[in-house]
Design an enzyme around this catalytic site. Sequence first.
Site, PDB file in Angstrom:
ATOM      1  N   GLY A   8       0.820  -1.263  -0.070  1.00 39.74           N
ATOM      2  CA  GLY A   8       0.014  -0.046  -0.140  1.00 39.74           C
ATOM      3  C   GLY A   8       0.726   1.296   0.073  1.00 39.74           C
ATOM      4  CE1 TYR A   9       5.890   5.165   2.640  1.00 40.28           C
ATOM      5  CE2 TYR A   9       7.364   3.766   1.274  1.00 40.28           C
ATOM      6  CZ  TYR A   9       7.071   4.960   1.971  1.00 40.28           C
ATOM      7  OH  TYR A   9       8.189   5.999   2.148  1.00 40.28           O
ATOM      8  CB  CYS A  10       5.203   0.518  -2.941  1.00 41.03           C
ATOM      9  SG  CYS A  10       6.597  -0.111  -2.012  1.00 41.03           S
ATOM     10  CB  SER A  12       0.189   5.682  -1.411  1.00 37.08           C
ATOM     11  OG  SER A  12       1.108   5.409  -0.557  1.00 37.08           O
TER      12      SER A  12
END
Length: 128
Positions: A8-10, A12
């Site tokens: 999810g971090y990547c 976003s």
Amino acid sequence: VPGPGIAGYCASKAAAHYFVQTLGVMSGISLPHKKKEYLPEKEYLDEFTAVALLPTVLDTPTNRRVMMDENTATWVPPIDIATQINSWLYQSHLRPHSGSLIKATRTDRNNSMSIQNDKQSTMFTLVR
């Protein structure tokens, strides 16, 4: 390093990069090959510049607390980013094109194109 725990971090971060680049096509002084023919009635978009700053790790009290065993020498002080943004605001000829991605990293003090702070300095490099 990419992995299942940070998908999810990547995603976003990638979305944010493309969003800024899309704003760049629509606004400000973008790269010459980018044409804004599809938005001729939106002249107000020429009055802002969209730029993404990509620091390695920001040197904040919270980051120092949660990553206390890390080497903080390469972390970017927020004041350096604020100083750079200020120079872009008041010296428009130094401002990157709208839609630019700018990497902020700590380097040695001998680099003349960086903001000097203590024994190291922050270097701002155009990525895209």
